[in-house]
Enzyme design. Structure first.
Site, PDB file in Angstrom:
ATOM      1  N   GLU A 192      20.540  76.637 -28.463  1.00 51.83           N
ATOM      2  CA  GLU A 192      19.159  76.828 -28.902  1.00 51.83           C
ATOM      3  C   GLU A 192      18.435  77.780 -27.961  1.00 51.83           C
ATOM      4  O   GLU A 192      17.725  78.697 -28.401  1.00 51.83           O
ATOM      5  CB  GLU A 192      18.428  75.488 -28.952  1.00 51.83           C
ATOM      6  N   TRP A 196      16.875  72.244 -35.788  1.00 52.90           N
ATOM      7  CA  TRP A 196      15.713  72.834 -36.460  1.00 52.90           C
ATOM      8  C   TRP A 196      15.797  72.730 -37.979  1.00 52.90           C
ATOM      9  O   TRP A 196      14.880  73.162 -38.680  1.00 52.90           O
ATOM     10  CB  TRP A 196      15.564  74.302 -36.062  1.00 52.90           C
ATOM     11  N   TYR A 223       8.706  79.991 -30.906  1.00 55.48           N
ATOM     12  CA  TYR A 223       9.253  80.203 -29.567  1.00 55.48           C
ATOM     13  C   TYR A 223       9.774  81.608 -29.253  1.00 55.48           C
ATOM     14  O   TYR A 223       9.077  82.419 -28.660  1.00 55.48           O
ATOM     15  CB  TYR A 223      10.347  79.165 -29.288  1.00 55.48           C
ATOM     16  N   ARG A 271       1.151  85.638  -8.813  1.00 57.64           N
ATOM     17  CA  ARG A 271       0.843  84.368  -9.462  1.00 57.64           C
ATOM     18  C   ARG A 271       0.771  84.528 -10.980  1.00 57.64           C
ATOM     19  O   ARG A 271       0.194  83.695 -11.672  1.00 57.64           O
ATOM     20  CB  ARG A 271      -0.479  83.811  -8.922  1.00 57.64           C
ATOM     21  N   ARG A 272       1.375  85.607 -11.467  1.00 56.02           N
ATOM     22  CA  ARG A 272       1.297  85.917 -12.898  1.00 56.02           C
ATOM     23  C   ARG A 272       2.664  85.937 -13.575  1.00 56.02           C
ATOM     24  O   ARG A 272       2.837  86.557 -14.625  1.00 56.02           O
ATOM     25  CB  ARG A 272       0.602  87.267 -13.100  1.00 56.02           C
ATOM     26  N   CYS A 281       5.842  73.154 -28.596  1.00 57.98           N
ATOM     27  CA  CYS A 281       5.597  71.976 -27.751  1.00 57.98           C
ATOM     28  C   CYS A 281       5.752  72.374 -26.286  1.00 57.98           C
ATOM     29  O   CYS A 281       4.862  72.168 -25.483  1.00 57.98           O
ATOM     30  CB  CYS A 281       6.554  70.855 -28.126  1.00 57.98           C
ATOM     31  N   ARG A 305       2.851  70.562 -24.133  1.00 58.26           N
ATOM     32  CA  ARG A 305       1.653  69.919 -24.682  1.00 58.26           C
ATOM     33  C   ARG A 305       1.977  68.588 -25.348  1.00 58.26           C
ATOM     34  O   ARG A 305       1.163  67.669 -25.389  1.00 58.26           O
ATOM     35  CB  ARG A 305       0.972  70.843 -25.698  1.00 58.26           C
ATOM     36  N   SER A 306       3.178  68.492 -25.926  1.00 57.89           N
ATOM     37  CA  SER A 306       3.575  67.311 -26.680  1.00 57.89           C
ATOM     38  C   SER A 306       5.050  67.057 -26.426  1.00 57.89           C
ATOM     39  O   SER A 306       5.862  67.978 -26.573  1.00 57.89           O
ATOM     40  CB  SER A 306       3.326  67.527 -28.177  1.00 57.89           C
ATOM     41  N   CYS A 307       5.396  65.837 -26.037  1.00 57.35           N
ATOM     42  CA  CYS A 307       6.795  65.547 -25.720  1.00 57.35           C
ATOM     43  C   CYS A 307       7.242  64.229 -26.324  1.00 57.35           C
ATOM     44  O   CYS A 307       6.669  63.166 -26.054  1.00 57.35           O
ATOM     45  CB  CYS A 307       6.997  65.500 -24.208  1.00 57.35           C
ATOM     46  N   ASP A 308       8.273  64.294 -27.152  1.00 61.89           N
ATOM     47  CA  ASP A 308       8.974  63.116 -27.648  1.00 61.89           C
ATOM     48  C   ASP A 308       9.931  62.701 -26.535  1.00 61.89           C
ATOM     49  O   ASP A 308      11.012  63.272 -26.384  1.00 61.89           O
ATOM     50  CB  ASP A 308       9.722  63.492 -28.931  1.00 61.89           C
ATOM     51  N   ASN A 342      14.532  69.554 -23.467  1.00 55.58           N
ATOM     52  CA  ASN A 342      13.493  70.352 -22.820  1.00 55.58           C
ATOM     53  C   ASN A 342      13.762  70.513 -21.330  1.00 55.58           C
ATOM     54  O   ASN A 342      13.626  71.606 -20.771  1.00 55.58           O
ATOM     55  CB  ASN A 342      12.121  69.716 -23.020  1.00 55.58           C
ATOM     56  N   LEU A 379       6.405  57.943 -27.154  1.00 51.46           N
ATOM     57  CA  LEU A 379       7.588  57.330 -27.747  1.00 51.46           C
ATOM     58  C   LEU A 379       7.227  56.890 -29.158  1.00 51.46           C
ATOM     59  O   LEU A 379       6.151  56.322 -29.383  1.00 51.46           O
ATOM     60  CB  LEU A 379       8.032  56.115 -26.936  1.00 51.46           C
TER      61      LEU A 379
END
Length: 326
Positions: A77, A99, A141, A188-189, A208, A228-231, A239, A270
């Protein structure tokens, strides 16, 4: 929807193993997380704001050992992301189905045909026209990573409104960050961003794992991922692996040693139908330290192949299955 009662669980045994961070977070979410309805209709328990750190020194990799993680699938992936492709056909041809559920869900809704996933995937691979119509995920992505859209002015309408044309090739953030790391390591970029607000509605699923920031210190390359969002039950394992693998790949390309992989989660949750997974995984004790080595140094970050990844000393406990919420 029926909300399940919270199940009391035994405390996770103390351990120096990095995975204790993950198991502790899982237990805290299951026992104290805010219970809520969500986009999928399944329902979750959620905590906001979490961090897990992993030292990549010596080739170490953050593979969960309390269940088997199919790291080759996650790597395929990641390599697909780096091509900028957005159609699942390439993934399906490799047997990667992570996917497939989103295009399949759209196909079923719009056609009314209750086709099985295996048959849908087979048709995607064998029928290019079908894949073009039903297999695309929108600008997810990889498209943002290597082809962030750029528009340039080309004139104006008779009423004075500006006209813009999209360039045939957008911004390659991955190539830019590697060039920046080589020539200005103290910057820092060093950032790769996937959250393109203008194109979110065109994506099958908004990103995510959205923001990667790289940092060089003492010749070591570290990376923070903000997700931002994690299963936590299913998605996190992939990830975390991909964060570490990408960091290792870029470190190799920039002649740097690997530093830390730092994962930061926003809404970490969860699913309520993952009770069996949670209970089983929390009953297991992590152990072992898998390592990754590369078979070669490819010419560029975009030339890695699955055969380049060699994992040793990975002896996980058995796979734990759980349903995916679409």
């Amino acid at each position: 929807m029926t909300i399940t009662a919270k199940i009391p669980l035994p405390p996770v045994a103390e351990s120096p193993h990095w995975e204790a961070q993950y198991l502790d977070l899982m237990q805290r979410i299951w026992e104290t997380g805010d219970e809520r309805r969500d986009r999928t209709g399944v329902g979750t328990r959620s905590l906001f704001g979490a961090t897990i750190r992993f030292d990549l020194s010596g080739g170490a990799m953050p593979l969960l050992t309390t269940k088997r993680v199919y790291w080759k699938t996650a790597t395929r992936e990641l390599l697909w992301f780096l091509t900028g492709e957005t159609n699942i056909r390439t993934l399906c041809a490799q047997g990667v189905e992570i996917w497939t559920d989103w295009p399949l869900d759209r196909y079923r809704r719009e056609t009314g045909e209750e086709i099985e996933r295996a048959d849908f995937s087979k048709r995607i691979v064998e029928d290019a026209a079908f894949a073009a119509q039903w297999g695309d995920l929108g600008p997810v992505y990889g498209k943002q990573w290597v082809d962030w859209p750029v528009f340039e002015p080309v004139g104006e309408t008779t009423s004075g409104e500006a006209l813009f044309r999209r360039r045939s090739q957008g911004i390659n953030q991955i190539a830019q960050v590697i060039e920046s790391l080589r020539n200005n390591p103290g910057s820092r970029r060093h950032i790769v961003e996937g959250w393109n607000v203008a194109e979110l509605d065109a994506m099958a699923l908004p990103p995510c794992h959205k923001t990667y920031q790289f940092h060089v210190a003492d010749g070591r390359l570290s990376c923070i991922l903000y997700q931002r969002s994690c299963d936590l039950g299913l998605g996190f394992a992939f990830n975390m692996w991909s964060l570490a693998a990408l960091t290792r790949m870029i470190a190799q390309q920039c002649d740097l040693e690997p530093g830390e992989a730092v994962w930061m989660g926003g809404d970490v949750h969860l699913y309520l139908n993952h009770a069996a997974l949670v209970e089983e995984q929390l009953s297991r004790t992590p152990g072992g330290q898998p390592v990754l080595s590369f078979a070669r140094r490819p010419e560029s970050i975009f030339d890695y192949r699955i055969e380049d990844f060699e994992v040793r000393d990975y002896t996980p406990q058995g796979h734990i299955s759980a349903p995916v919420a679409v």
